[in-house]
Design a protein around this motif. Structure first.
Motif, PDB file in Angstrom:
ATOM      1  N   ARG A   1      55.261   8.447  37.187  1.00 19.91           N
ATOM      2  CA  ARG A   1      54.739   7.945  38.147  1.00 19.91           C
ATOM      3  C   ARG A   1      53.765   6.884  38.171  1.00 19.91           C
ATOM      4  O   ARG A   1      53.654   6.336  37.021  1.00 19.91           O
ATOM      5  CB  ARG A   1      53.790   9.128  38.675  1.00 19.91           C
ATOM      6  CG  ARG A   1      54.385  10.499  38.863  1.00 19.91           C
ATOM      7  CD  ARG A   1      53.573  11.636  38.993  1.00 19.91           C
ATOM      8  NE  ARG A   1      54.348  12.849  39.246  1.00 19.91           N
ATOM      9  CZ  ARG A   1      54.597  13.347  40.611  1.00 19.91           C
ATOM     10  NH1 ARG A   1      53.991  12.964  41.424  1.00 19.91           N
ATOM     11  NH2 ARG A   1      55.180  14.505  40.612  1.00 19.91           N
TER      12      ARG A   1
ATOM     13  N   GLU B   1      63.615  11.001  55.437  1.00 22.15           N
ATOM     14  CA  GLU B   1      62.866  11.860  54.705  1.00 22.15           C
ATOM     15  C   GLU B   1      62.924  11.992  53.242  1.00 22.15           C
ATOM     16  O   GLU B   1      62.173  12.113  52.437  1.00 22.15           O
ATOM     17  CB  GLU B   1      63.211  13.174  55.386  1.00 22.15           C
ATOM     18  CG  GLU B   1      62.200  14.247  54.843  1.00 22.15           C
ATOM     19  CD  GLU B   1      62.335  15.712  55.720  1.00 22.15           C
ATOM     20  OE1 GLU B   1      62.929  15.674  56.685  1.00 22.15           O
ATOM     21  OE2 GLU B   1      61.638  16.628  55.393  1.00 22.15           O
TER      22      GLU B   1
ATOM     23  N   TRP C   1      61.229   9.410  51.643  1.00 18.66           N
ATOM     24  CA  TRP C   1      59.994   9.308  51.186  1.00 18.66           C
ATOM     25  C   TRP C   1      59.703  10.313  50.121  1.00 18.66           C
ATOM     26  O   TRP C   1      58.614  10.429  49.837  1.00 18.66           O
ATOM     27  CB  TRP C   1      59.285   9.339  52.599  1.00 18.66           C
ATOM     28  CG  TRP C   1      58.978   8.113  53.331  1.00 18.66           C
ATOM     29  CD1 TRP C   1      59.850   7.719  54.422  1.00 18.66           C
ATOM     30  CD2 TRP C   1      58.005   7.248  53.094  1.00 18.66           C
ATOM     31  NE1 TRP C   1      59.544   6.136  54.609  1.00 18.66           N
ATOM     32  CE2 TRP C   1      58.320   6.045  54.070  1.00 18.66           C
ATOM     33  CE3 TRP C   1      56.791   6.966  52.497  1.00 18.66           C
ATOM     34  CZ2 TRP C   1      57.544   4.993  53.981  1.00 18.66           C
ATOM     35  CZ3 TRP C   1      56.096   6.125  52.695  1.00 18.66           C
ATOM     36  CH2 TRP C   1      56.440   4.982  53.403  1.00 18.66           C
ATOM     37  N   SER C   2      60.324  11.163  50.140  1.00 17.58           N
ATOM     38  CA  SER C   2      60.200  12.242  49.138  1.00 17.58           C
ATOM     39  C   SER C   2      60.410  11.534  47.807  1.00 17.58           C
ATOM     40  O   SER C   2      59.697  11.971  46.784  1.00 17.58           O
ATOM     41  CB  SER C   2      61.372  13.501  49.407  1.00 17.58           C
ATOM     42  OG  SER C   2      61.569  14.227  48.185  1.00 17.58           O
TER      43      SER C   2
ATOM     44  N   ARG D   1      57.279   9.853  47.097  1.00 19.54           N
ATOM     45  CA  ARG D   1      56.183  10.647  46.716  1.00 19.54           C
ATOM     46  C   ARG D   1      56.331  11.214  45.353  1.00 19.54           C
ATOM     47  O   ARG D   1      55.102  11.189  44.513  1.00 19.54           O
ATOM     48  CB  ARG D   1      56.340  11.952  47.729  1.00 19.54           C
ATOM     49  CG  ARG D   1      54.981  12.711  47.807  1.00 19.54           C
ATOM     50  CD  ARG D   1      55.207  13.918  48.663  1.00 19.54           C
ATOM     51  NE  ARG D   1      53.932  14.400  48.996  1.00 19.54           N
ATOM     52  CZ  ARG D   1      53.493  14.817  50.258  1.00 19.54           C
ATOM     53  NH1 ARG D   1      53.917  14.332  51.176  1.00 19.54           N
ATOM     54  NH2 ARG D   1      52.165  15.306  50.332  1.00 19.54           N
TER      55      ARG D   1
ATOM     56  N   LEU E   1      55.008   8.646  42.879  1.00 18.98           N
ATOM     57  CA  LEU E   1      53.272   8.139  43.063  1.00 18.98           C
ATOM     58  C   LEU E   1      52.317   9.292  42.134  1.00 18.98           C
ATOM     59  O   LEU E   1      52.565  10.382  42.246  1.00 18.98           O
ATOM     60  CB  LEU E   1      52.874   8.547  44.399  1.00 18.98           C
ATOM     61  CG  LEU E   1      53.123   7.071  45.196  1.00 18.98           C
ATOM     62  CD1 LEU E   1      52.423   7.238  46.684  1.00 18.98           C
ATOM     63  CD2 LEU E   1      52.288   5.819  44.669  1.00 18.98           C
TER      64      LEU E   1
ATOM     65  N   PRO F   1      49.010  11.176  42.022  1.00 15.37           N
ATOM     66  CA  PRO F   1      48.217  11.864  43.136  1.00 15.37           C
ATOM     67  C   PRO F   1      47.397  10.898  43.977  1.00 15.37           C
ATOM     68  O   PRO F   1      47.283  10.880  45.270  1.00 15.37           O
ATOM     69  CB  PRO F   1      47.506  12.942  42.509  1.00 15.37           C
ATOM     70  CG  PRO F   1      48.291  13.413  41.186  1.00 15.37           C
ATOM     71  CD  PRO F   1      48.880  11.999  40.740  1.00 15.37           C
TER      72      PRO F   1
ATOM     73  N   ARG G   1      49.179   5.004  46.231  1.00 15.69           N
ATOM     74  CA  ARG G   1      49.406   4.727  47.514  1.00 15.69           C
ATOM     75  C   ARG G   1      50.853   3.748  47.605  1.00 15.69           C
ATOM     76  O   ARG G   1      51.091   3.110  46.757  1.00 15.69           O
ATOM     77  CB  ARG G   1      48.429   4.297  48.112  1.00 15.69           C
ATOM     78  CG  ARG G   1      48.243   2.473  47.671  1.00 15.69           C
ATOM     79  CD  ARG G   1      46.757   2.017  48.515  1.00 15.69           C
ATOM     80  NE  ARG G   1      45.625   2.733  48.281  1.00 15.69           N
ATOM     81  CZ  ARG G   1      44.745   3.476  49.137  1.00 15.69           C
ATOM     82  NH1 ARG G   1      45.024   3.213  50.270  1.00 15.69           N
ATOM     83  NH2 ARG G   1      43.680   3.918  48.607  1.00 15.69           N
TER      84      ARG G   1
ATOM     85  N   TRP H   1      52.399  12.206  55.697  1.00 14.83           N
ATOM     86  CA  TRP H   1      51.744  10.962  54.929  1.00 14.83           C
ATOM     87  C   TRP H   1      50.813  10.554  56.080  1.00 14.83           C
ATOM     88  O   TRP H   1      50.814  10.359  57.259  1.00 14.83           O
ATOM     89  CB  TRP H   1      53.080   9.665  54.916  1.00 14.83           C
ATOM     90  CG  TRP H   1      53.747  10.030  53.602  1.00 14.83           C
ATOM     91  CD1 TRP H   1      55.022  10.750  53.934  1.00 14.83           C
ATOM     92  CD2 TRP H   1      53.803   9.516  52.741  1.00 14.83           C
ATOM     93  NE1 TRP H   1      55.669  10.674  52.872  1.00 14.83           N
ATOM     94  CE2 TRP H   1      54.963   9.907  51.984  1.00 14.83           C
ATOM     95  CE3 TRP H   1      52.897   8.584  51.990  1.00 14.83           C
ATOM     96  CZ2 TRP H   1      55.304   9.576  50.359  1.00 14.83           C
ATOM     97  CZ3 TRP H   1      53.076   8.374  50.520  1.00 14.83           C
ATOM     98  CH2 TRP H   1      54.281   8.624  49.714  1.00 14.83           C
TER      99      TRP H   1
ATOM    100  N   VAL I   1      49.406   6.960  52.341  1.00 15.72           N
ATOM    101  CA  VAL I   1      49.124   7.780  51.253  1.00 15.72           C
ATOM    102  C   VAL I   1      49.680   9.479  51.658  1.00 15.72           C
ATOM    103  O   VAL I   1      49.448   9.633  52.994  1.00 15.72           O
ATOM    104  CB  VAL I   1      47.706   7.933  51.113  1.00 15.72           C
ATOM    105  CG1 VAL I   1      47.058   6.593  50.394  1.00 15.72           C
ATOM    106  CG2 VAL I   1      46.691   8.240  51.983  1.00 15.72           C
ATOM    107  N   PRO I   2      50.037  10.014  50.540  1.00 16.37           N
ATOM    108  CA  PRO I   2      50.488  11.497  50.732  1.00 16.37           C
ATOM    109  C   PRO I   2      49.375  12.401  51.205  1.00 16.37           C
ATOM    110  O   PRO I   2      48.373  12.190  50.625  1.00 16.37           O
ATOM    111  CB  PRO I   2      51.387  11.809  49.609  1.00 16.37           C
ATOM    112  CG  PRO I   2      50.739  10.767  48.609  1.00 16.37           C
ATOM    113  CD  PRO I   2      50.225   9.520  49.003  1.00 16.37           C
TER     114      PRO I   2
ATOM    115  N   SER J   1      48.168  16.623  51.598  1.00 18.57           N
ATOM    116  CA  SER J   1      47.963  17.538  50.859  1.00 18.57           C
ATOM    117  C   SER J   1      49.239  18.399  50.916  1.00 18.57           C
ATOM    118  O   SER J   1      49.261  19.296  50.298  1.00 18.57           O
ATOM    119  CB  SER J   1      46.702  18.257  50.679  1.00 18.57           C
ATOM    120  OG  SER J   1      46.393  18.628  52.165  1.00 18.57           O
TER     121      SER J   1
END
Ligand SMILES: C[S@@+](CC[C@H](N)C(=O)[O-])C[C@H]1O[C@@H](n2cnc3c(N)ncnc32)[C@H](O)[C@@H]1O
Length: 215
Positions: A104, A123, A126-127, A130, A133, A135, A138, A194, A211-212, A214
């Motif tokens: 990460r 999608e 972007w997964s 994610r 990254l 937590p 960014r 996001w 930023v992701p 929750s």
């Protein structure tokens, strides 16, 4: 993935492999892009996706603890590697639609890449981001805006929004090309959980962060 989309994505890679030696011509008289990238909150361990000739790689390395830079075109990476001698940069040659991160990062950066990601793979892309990254990490991105539509030769009837590109020697290729407004991209990302802050810059570029959430 459909056979047609597979073929289009392979042609996109072939185009950039063939274009590597002339790619940096697009950066003549575009110093203002350095100002835009300079304003992005880049820090820590950075993952750069689709690094190309490394126009941004030394800029990132100057502000990062380390940079991992991924691109499918070995010809691009060879030029980028020359550019970052002595800097803490590791290169990975890989197709981003199959590649998965093995660790990460604090920042994921991509310049002029997202507009080459077809809607059918948006999608999943972007997964992957994610998953790359931390937590509190960014995304920082730079791209062309929807104004680019006026200068591209848009191709109808392709398996994804596409444009024709020409090399200096006249060879022609198809690439995927999306034309996002800041609002469209922000909404699309919100739909995937996001939170994005994207603006148009200099009438033809998109720049911002995401930023992701929750979810
Ligand atoms: C428009 S260039 C951007 C290069 C660089 N980020 C910049 O801002 O100058 C797009 C890059 O995406 C790379 N690329 C195209 N398809 C790819 C794929 N499927 N996986 C990884 N890289 C890919 C190309 O080799 C090229 O270097």
């Amino acid at each position: 993935m459909s056979h047609d989309l597979d073929a289009l994505l392979a042609e996109q890679i072939a185009y950039y492999r063939a274009r590597a030696g002339e790619y940096d011509e697009i950066y003549a008289e575009r110093e203002m892009l350095d100002t835009l990238v300079g304003q992005l909150p880049i820090s820590g361990d950075v993952l750069e996706l689709a690094c190309g000739t490394g126009r941004w790689t030394p800029v990132l390395a100057g502000r990062a603890r380390s940079v991992t830079a991924v691109d499918a075109a070995p010809e691009m990476i060879a030029i980028a590697r020359d550019r970052v001698r002595g800097l803490p940069v590791e290169f990975v040659t890989a197709d981003l639609f199959g590649w998965r991160p093995t660790r990460r990062y604090d920042t994921v950066f991509f310049g002029f890449w997202l507009s080459h990601v077809p809607p059918a793979l948006f999608e999943a892309f972007w997964s992957t981001v994610r998953g790359a990254l931390h937590p509190a990490g960014r995304v920082c991105l730079l791209d062309t805006s929807d104004r680019e539509r006026e200068v591209e030769e848009v191709l109808p009837g392709e398996s994804a929004p596409a444009a024709r590109r020409l090399l200096n020697d006249g060879r022609q290729y198809r690439v995927v090309k999306l034309f996002y407004t800041p609002q469209e991209l922000t909404a699309r990302l919100a739909g995937l959980g996001w939170s994005a802050d994207i603006r148009e810059a200099d009438g033809q570029f998109l720049v911002g962060t995401a930023v992701p959430g929750s979810a």
